[in-house]
Structures are given as structure tokens and as C-alpha cells.
Design an enzyme around this catalytic site. Structure first.
Site, PDB file in Angstrom:
ATOM      1  N   SER A  42       0.829  -1.212   0.000  1.00 27.80           N
ATOM      2  CA  SER A  42       0.000   0.000   0.000  1.00 27.80           C
ATOM      3  C   SER A  42       0.855   1.250   0.000  1.00 27.80           C
ATOM      4  O   SER A  42       0.387   2.322  -0.385  1.00 27.80           O
ATOM      5  CB  SER A  42      -0.858   0.059   1.266  1.00 27.80           C
ATOM      6  OG  SER A  42      -1.648  -1.071   1.388  1.00 27.80           O
ATOM      7  N   GLU A  60      -5.585  -1.318  -8.354  1.00 31.89           N
ATOM      8  CA  GLU A  60      -4.674  -0.305  -8.879  1.00 31.89           C
ATOM      9  C   GLU A  60      -3.444  -1.033  -9.408  1.00 31.89           C
ATOM     10  O   GLU A  60      -2.844  -1.831  -8.688  1.00 31.89           O
ATOM     11  CB  GLU A  60      -4.223   0.663  -7.771  1.00 31.89           C
ATOM     12  CG  GLU A  60      -5.189   1.789  -7.503  1.00 31.89           C
ATOM     13  CD  GLU A  60      -4.687   2.729  -6.409  1.00 31.89           C
ATOM     14  OE1 GLU A  60      -4.836   3.937  -6.569  1.00 31.89           O
ATOM     15  OE2 GLU A  60      -4.151   2.262  -5.392  1.00 31.89           O
ATOM     16  N   ASN A  75      -5.553   6.155  -2.293  1.00 32.12           N
ATOM     17  CA  ASN A  75      -5.191   6.626  -0.951  1.00 32.12           C
ATOM     18  C   ASN A  75      -4.651   8.061  -0.968  1.00 32.12           C
ATOM     19  O   ASN A  75      -4.808   8.798   0.006  1.00 32.12           O
ATOM     20  CB  ASN A  75      -4.171   5.681  -0.300  1.00 32.12           C
ATOM     21  CG  ASN A  75      -4.833   4.410   0.200  1.00 32.12           C
ATOM     22  OD1 ASN A  75      -6.049   4.381   0.407  1.00 32.12           O
ATOM     23  ND2 ASN A  75      -4.066   3.353   0.386  1.00 32.12           N
ATOM     24  N   HIS A 123      -2.343  -3.563  -6.579  1.00 33.82           N
ATOM     25  CA  HIS A 123      -2.885  -3.125  -5.283  1.00 33.82           C
ATOM     26  C   HIS A 123      -4.371  -3.453  -5.206  1.00 33.82           C
ATOM     27  O   HIS A 123      -5.203  -2.758  -5.783  1.00 33.82           O
ATOM     28  CB  HIS A 123      -2.636  -1.612  -5.112  1.00 33.82           C
ATOM     29  CG  HIS A 123      -2.986  -1.093  -3.756  1.00 33.82           C
ATOM     30  ND1 HIS A 123      -3.563   0.133  -3.552  1.00 33.82           N
ATOM     31  CD2 HIS A 123      -2.834  -1.637  -2.519  1.00 33.82           C
ATOM     32  CE1 HIS A 123      -3.764   0.313  -2.257  1.00 33.82           C
ATOM     33  NE2 HIS A 123      -3.328  -0.738  -1.611  1.00 33.82           N
TER      34      HIS A 123
HETATM   35  N1  LIG Z   1      -5.173  -4.759   5.062  1.00 35.14           N
HETATM   36  C1  LIG Z   1      -5.541  -3.938   4.089  1.00 35.14           C
HETATM   37  O1  LIG Z   1      -6.600  -3.290   4.146  1.00 35.14           O
HETATM   38  C2  LIG Z   1      -4.662  -3.782   2.868  1.00 35.14           C
HETATM   39  C3  LIG Z   1      -5.208  -3.211   1.703  1.00 35.14           C
HETATM   40  C4  LIG Z   1      -4.410  -3.140   0.542  1.00 35.14           C
HETATM   41  C5  LIG Z   1      -3.094  -3.590   0.575  1.00 35.14           C
HETATM   42  N2  LIG Z   1      -2.581  -4.117   1.735  1.00 35.14           N
HETATM   43  C6  LIG Z   1      -1.191  -4.612   1.693  1.00 35.14           C
HETATM   44  O2  LIG Z   1      -1.218  -6.033   1.637  1.00 35.14           O
HETATM   45  C7  LIG Z   1      -0.067  -6.571   2.283  1.00 35.14           C
HETATM   46  C8  LIG Z   1      -0.503  -7.575   3.338  1.00 35.14           C
HETATM   47  O3  LIG Z   1      -1.340  -6.917   4.265  1.00 35.14           O
HETATM   48  P1  LIG Z   1      -2.332  -7.741   5.223  1.00 35.14           P
HETATM   49  O4  LIG Z   1      -3.270  -6.720   5.788  1.00 35.14           O
HETATM   50  O5  LIG Z   1      -2.868  -8.918   4.504  1.00 35.14           O
HETATM   51  O6  LIG Z   1      -1.312  -8.212   6.371  1.00 35.14           O
HETATM   52  P2  LIG Z   1      -1.511  -9.412   7.422  1.00 35.14           P
HETATM   53  O7  LIG Z   1      -0.697  -9.017   8.593  1.00 35.14           O
HETATM   54  O8  LIG Z   1      -2.950  -9.735   7.595  1.00 35.14           O
HETATM   55  O9  LIG Z   1      -0.827 -10.677   6.692  1.00 35.14           O
HETATM   56  C9  LIG Z   1       0.545 -10.741   6.390  1.00 35.14           C
HETATM   57  C10 LIG Z   1       0.958 -12.203   6.279  1.00 35.14           C
HETATM   58  O10 LIG Z   1       2.330 -12.249   5.806  1.00 35.14           O
HETATM   59  C11 LIG Z   1       2.936 -13.359   6.434  1.00 35.14           C
HETATM   60  N3  LIG Z   1       4.396 -13.250   6.363  1.00 35.14           N
HETATM   61  C12 LIG Z   1       5.219 -12.514   7.127  1.00 35.14           C
HETATM   62  N4  LIG Z   1       6.500 -12.715   6.766  1.00 35.14           N
HETATM   63  C13 LIG Z   1       6.483 -13.591   5.735  1.00 35.14           C
HETATM   64  C14 LIG Z   1       7.492 -14.212   4.941  1.00 35.14           C
HETATM   65  N5  LIG Z   1       8.785 -13.954   5.129  1.00 35.14           N
HETATM   66  N6  LIG Z   1       7.114 -15.086   3.968  1.00 35.14           N
HETATM   67  C15 LIG Z   1       5.801 -15.355   3.772  1.00 35.14           C
HETATM   68  N7  LIG Z   1       4.802 -14.808   4.498  1.00 35.14           N
HETATM   69  C16 LIG Z   1       5.141 -13.943   5.464  1.00 35.14           C
HETATM   70  C17 LIG Z   1       2.410 -13.330   7.866  1.00 35.14           C
HETATM   71  O11 LIG Z   1       2.576 -14.575   8.517  1.00 35.14           O
HETATM   72  C18 LIG Z   1       0.934 -12.976   7.619  1.00 35.14           C
HETATM   73  O12 LIG Z   1       0.125 -14.133   7.497  1.00 35.14           O
HETATM   74  C19 LIG Z   1       0.714  -5.364   2.823  1.00 35.14           C
HETATM   75  O13 LIG Z   1       1.709  -5.006   1.895  1.00 35.14           O
HETATM   76  C20 LIG Z   1      -0.350  -4.284   2.915  1.00 35.14           C
HETATM   77  O14 LIG Z   1       0.184  -2.979   2.796  1.00 35.14           O
HETATM   78  C21 LIG Z   1      -3.338  -4.243   2.881  1.00 35.14           C
END
Ligand SMILES: NC(=O)c1ccc[n+]([C@@H]2O[C@H](COP(=O)([O-])OP(=O)(O)OC[C@H]3O[C@@H](n4cnc5c(N)ncnc54)[C@H](O)[C@@H]3O)[C@@H](O)[C@H]2O)c1
Length: 283
Positions: free
Chosen positions: A119, A152, A190, A140
Site C-alpha cells: 500500500s 490499482e 489513498n 494493489h
Molecule cells: N489490510 C488492508 O486493508 C490492505 C489493503 C491493501 C493492501 N494491503 C497490503 O497487503 C499486504 C498484506 O497486508 P495484510 O493486511 O494482509 O497483512 P496481514 O498481517 O494480515 O498478513 C501478512 C501475512 O504475511 C505473512 N508473512 C510474514 N513474513 C512472511 C514471509 N517472510 N514469507 C511469507 N509470508 C510472510 C504473515 O505470517 C501474515 O500471514 C501489505 O503489503 C499491505 O500494505 C493491505
């Protein structure tokens, strides 16, 4: 390239949603996480989401089982050997993502397209960390992935036209609408949304109107589905502050100054829904 095998890295909030929509579109998905518990939870979440669709009548039992059968889980990066596209959706942390990208690049073929769901991190910077950076792109997705229609697509400075075309095809295959953005903090959505929320907080701080009236104003006057302060509470005030701070630092422009009241609220631990109190109170 006809896409069939894809890898999704990170089985958290976004990763399980991405795996679900890809499997429903008929793609073979390798869902990878470091934590086995995250993989089990992700599979249970996908199964529950699909069950809900079956109950509503928008999916048959057979389609549900076919989709579930398309997702295999793994904790070993070597399982990515044959994928044609990897979507990285691991924890939002630059050092961690750089390490994850190294592990991906060490396993996949040089032709494999690598995408990040970040993000806030720079697609150009992430691209620079892999060999053949022209195959790198931002994809995204929005939360919750199965519901939100937008993707995106972010081109880094190095992204090739072929990689861009593949990302657009992929979005279409998932039944999403893609918009293409350049690589600047916040991309498009955003960049516009978060400063608007920040301004609503500033308006509250200046005592121009109550939180209820600010939200009612934007709800009824702009047809927004949720008021900006209620949305701030939903996103989490710490997350919002981190994004505004990234804009302020990234653009070196005072127009992105985080609202002082936002900083105060975060310092007090009033983070919105997740802490039970933000601009509104929650049970
Ligand atoms: N949550 C949102 O609303 C949202 C929206 C758009 C984009 N994003 C982006 O998506 C991405 C993930 O966000 P999320 O909210 O799903 O996070 P989250 O914390 O729910 O999940 C992240 C996952 O990554 C895993 N992880 C950590 N280190 C790792 C590794 N070395 N190898 C493999 N897996 C690993 C963790 O165990 C966890 O299950 C981020 O880059 C975030 O910016 C999030």
C-alpha cells in the site's frame, strides 16, 4: 503468456482474499506463508466465504469444491518453481519484503512476473531488488478483496509494457476493474482519500462542526457511503497517521501535514474501532 499457475505470498487479510478470487477464476494457486497457522486460518476463511456464496445461491457446491481444490498451501519457497506470476502480500515492512523478494526471485524462472500488493512502499525500489526488474509491477487490491471491484496497477520506472499488459489481463480475468497509476506515495486512491480524511479531522479540531455533523455532511452532501471520521475509525487512526506521515516525508510538502488532533488521538491510544474509541465511541 497464458496464465495458469500463480503464487500468493502471505496468507493474511489480503493474501487469503487474493487466493480466493484467483481460485474462483480457475487459476492454480500456491499460497505461501511462513506460519502454518496462517495458512490453516486462510483456508478456513476462504471456505467460510465460499459457503456463504453457496447459501446465497451465487455459487454451486461443485464450484465451491473446485475453487478450494485449486489452492495448495506451502511454507517452502521452492514450491514456487513453476509459477508464472507471484503476488507478494506479506507484512508491510520494507526489509521483510526485500527479503521475501530475494527468496521468490531465487526460485522462479526469469520470465515469471513478480507483483507486490504493497500500500505504501515504492514499486520502483522493490523492482530494483530483483533480477529483470522490468517484470516487476504493483497490483494493489482493496479490502475485502472478494468484494471490492478495483485493482490499482502501479508501474515502477522499470516496468515493461508486456508486464503491464499481463497485469491488466489478470485484473480482467478476476472480474476486477483496473486503473493504472504511476509510482508515487499512496498511488491514486489513498492519495486522494487519506488527505480528505485528514482535512475532516482538521475541521473537527477547529471546532467548525461536531464529528456527527461532519460525517452527516459528507454522507448527505457528497453521497459518500460512510462519513470520513467513521471511515477513519474503521481504517485505524495509527494506520492513517502512518500513511499521512509517509506522504509528508515522501513529497516533502507541508500540504500533507498530519492533523495535530490525529497525532494526539494516536498518542492517547484512541485508534478507532479496534480500540473501542476514536472520533466515535464503540461498544
Ligand atoms: N489490510 C488492508 O486493508 C490492505 C489493503 C491493501 C493492501 N494491503 C497490503 O497487503 C499486504 C498484506 O497486508 P495484510 O493486511 O494482509 O497483512 P496481514 O498481517 O494480515 O498478513 C501478512 C501475512 O504475511 C505473512 N508473512 C510474514 N513474513 C512472511 C514471509 N517472510 N514469507 C511469507 N509470508 C510472510 C504473515 O505470517 C501474515 O500471514 C501489505 O503489503 C499491505 O500494505 C493491505
Amino acid at each position: 503468456m497464458h496464465l495458469q499457475n500463480i503464487g500468493v505470498i502471505g496468507a493474511g487479510t489480503m493474501g487469503n482474499g487474493i487466493a480466493q478470487v484467483c481460485a474462483l477464476a480457475g487459476l492454480d494457486v500456491t499460497l505461501l506463508d511462513i506460519a502454518d497457522s496462517a495458512l490453516q486460518k486462510a483456508l478456513a476463511t476462504v471456505a467460510k466465504n465460499l459457503d456463504r456464496q453457496v447459501t446465497k445461491g451465487s455459487l454451486s457446491e461443485a464450484q465451491k469444491l473446485a475453487a478450494l481444490g485449486k489452492i495448495r498451501t506451502s511454507t517452502d519457497y521452492a514450491s514456487l518453481k513453476d509459477v508464472q506470476l507471484v503476488i507478494e502480500a506479506a507484512t508491510e515492512n520494507l526489509d521483510l519484503k526485500l527479503k521475501v523478494l530475494q527468496q521468490i526471485a531465487a526460485q522462479v524462472s526469469p520470465a515469471c512476473v513478480i507483483a507486490s500488493n504493497t500500500s505504501s512502499l515504492s514499486i520502483t525500489q522493490l523492482a530494483a531488488s530483483v533480477s529483470q526488474p522490468e517484470r516487476f509491477i504493483g497490483l494493489h487490491f482493496f479490502n475485502p478483496v472478494p468484494v471490492m471491484k478495483l485493482i490499482e496497477v502501479i508501474r515502477g520506472l522499470q516496468t515493461s509494457d508486456a508486464t503491464h499488459a499481463l497485469a491488466l489481463d489478470m485484473a480482467q480475468r478476476l472480474g476486477k476493474t483496473a486503473i493504472t497509476a504511476g509510482n508515487r506515495p499512496g498511488f491514486v486512491v489513498n492519495r486522494i482519500l487519506v488527505p480528505m480524511i485528514n482535512e475532516a479531522i482538521q475541521v473537527l479540531d477547529e471546532g467548525l462542526a461536531s464529528a456527527e455533523d461532519i460525517d452527516a455532511g459528507m454522507l448527505l452532501g457528497c453521497n459518500q457511503p460512510i462519513g470520513p471520521l467513521a471511515l477513519a475509525d474503521l481504517i485505524g487512526l495509527d494506520t492513517l497517521l502512518a500513511i499521512m506521515q509517509a506522504f509528508y516525508d515522501g513529497f516533502n510538502d507541508s500540504k500533507y501535514r498530519p492533523a495535530p488532533l490525529l497525532k494526539e488521538m494516536v498518542a492517547a491510544g484512541y485508534l478507532g474501532r479496534k480500540s473501542g474509541r476514536g472520533f466515535h465511541a464503540y461498544e
